[in-house]
Enzyme design. Structure first.
Site, PDB file in Angstrom:
ATOM      1  N   GLU A  67       0.816  -1.213   0.000  1.00  0.00           N
ATOM      2  CA  GLU A  67       0.000   0.000   0.000  1.00  0.00           C
ATOM      3  C   GLU A  67       0.847   1.260   0.000  1.00  0.00           C
ATOM      4  O   GLU A  67       0.511   2.248  -0.668  1.00  0.00           O
ATOM      5  CB  GLU A  67      -0.946  -0.006   1.206  1.00  0.00           C
ATOM      6  N   HIS A 136      -9.981  -5.757   9.791  1.00  0.00           N
ATOM      7  CA  HIS A 136     -10.736  -5.611   8.544  1.00  0.00           C
ATOM      8  C   HIS A 136     -12.143  -5.076   8.777  1.00  0.00           C
ATOM      9  O   HIS A 136     -13.007  -5.243   7.910  1.00  0.00           O
ATOM     10  CB  HIS A 136     -10.867  -6.969   7.824  1.00  0.00           C
TER      11      HIS A 136
END
Length: 342
Positions: A67, A136
């Site tokens: 990322e 998550h």
């Protein structure tokens, strides 16, 4: 706002986002997409379905699982005149790339004295309820809204998703586009039917920073964003059976924040409940309550907030469901307000 009139055509949020991106890519060669599994797969949450087939790998770029690298690359591309749309698959992953987001994406325009714009969209999924654990399942609306330099939007339905995405892509500033997994319309995630609405085929924008009244009422104002809006609508229907008229405000955008619409609603109803799946303390709920209080709005009872408790999100389904906001919790919050009035 008056919605664009068009032939009835219902879409999911996922399809509406993909359609908006495709339309902008067709008219602006500077727009391209990057992220994990956004190519042939079409994105884990369906946001980029069909784009790879139409535009190919030059403009729809599957990235390695890094990322920091691909968001940093997007910042560089935006600073050099491109218009990248980059997906951070789960908002929880921001920890590994926050330097690229906040010390580069949000600040480069200021560091350059306004000479370098960063016109990029970072879209990312939020929300729990799937036993995906604390890595998550967060919303983190306030984390991004708290930090200056970025606009932050979060749709609750497909009409807004398409219009907000179009406006975000065309905006010269960096925009965080936060979509809730439970509202995407992906079968394996479950489907919130109220999020699947009529979406015009033509291009249109929903202005960033303009809230919407999704249900009018006179007895209490319920303010929410993404999933909180749907909890609010369900609670309003339950309260209606008790003779209570609830007004539901969908913020749609946290930065800019449409305080005026909220304040005007609370002036009418005299009561305020704020709903957010983000954490209870130091969050959006507190900001809305503070804004109404600072405006000197007279209220019949202390305002209430329904938010996620200040704990890491549990993996165990029973514990996670206990912690999530719900229509039932909103109704109980209203009952508490009534008790305080007596």
């Amino acid at each position: 706002m008056t919605q664009v009139q068009a032939k009835a055509r219902k879409l999911t949020i996922a399809r509406a986002m993909a359609e908006s991106i495709a339309m902008e890519m067709r008219t602006d060669d500077k727009v391209f997409v990057m992220g994990e599994d956004i190519g042939e797969l079409g994105g884990v949450f369906g946001n980029t379905r069909g784009l790879y087939k139409e535009f190919g790998s030059e403009r729809v770029k599957d990235t390695p699982i890094s990322e920091t690298a691909f968001i940093g690359a997007a910042v560089g591309a935006a600073s050099d005149g491109m218009k990248p749309i980059v997906e951070l698959m789960f908002v929880d992953f921001f920890g590994v790339c926050f330097d690229a987001i906040y010390n580069m994406m949000a600040k480069n325009t200021y560091f350059s004295g306004g000479e370098v714009n960063v016109p990029m969209v970072l879209m990312t999924s939020t929300g729990g309820g799937y036993s995906d654990g604390g890595q998550h399942s967060q919303c983190l609306h306030a984390t991004f809204a708290h930090l200056p330099g970025m606009k932050v939007v979060a749709p609750s339905n497909a009409y807004d998703a398409k219009g907000l995405m179009t406006a975000a892509i065309r905006d010269p500033n960096p925009v965080i586009f936060m979509f809730h997994k439970a509202l995407q319309g992906m079968g394996w995630l479950g489907t919130e039917k109220d999020a699947i609405v009529n979406v015009p085929e033509e291009v249109y924008e929903v202005p960033l920073g303009q809230a919407a009244i999704t249900r009018t009422g006179s007895d209490v104002t319920i303010v929410g964003i993404t999933s909180g809006v749907h909890h609010g609508l369900k609670a309003a229907r339950e309260l209606e059976q008790q003779g209570v008229s609830a007004e539901v405000v969908d913020l749609r955008s946290l930065v800019p924040l449409d305080r005026d619409t909220v304040i005007q609603s609370v002036r009418k109803t005299g009561r305020l409940i704020v709903v957010d799946e983000d954490y209870h303390s130091y969050g959006m709920t507190a900001e809305i309550i503070a804004s109404v209080t600072e405006a000197g709005v007279p209220m019949k009872a202390p305002p209430q907030r329904v938010a996620y408790p200040d704990i890491p999100i549990p993996f165990t389904p029973v514990m996670e469901q206990w912690a999530l906001p719900s229509a039932e919790k909103i109704v109980k919050a209203f009952e508490k307000m009534k008790e305080n009035e007596e």
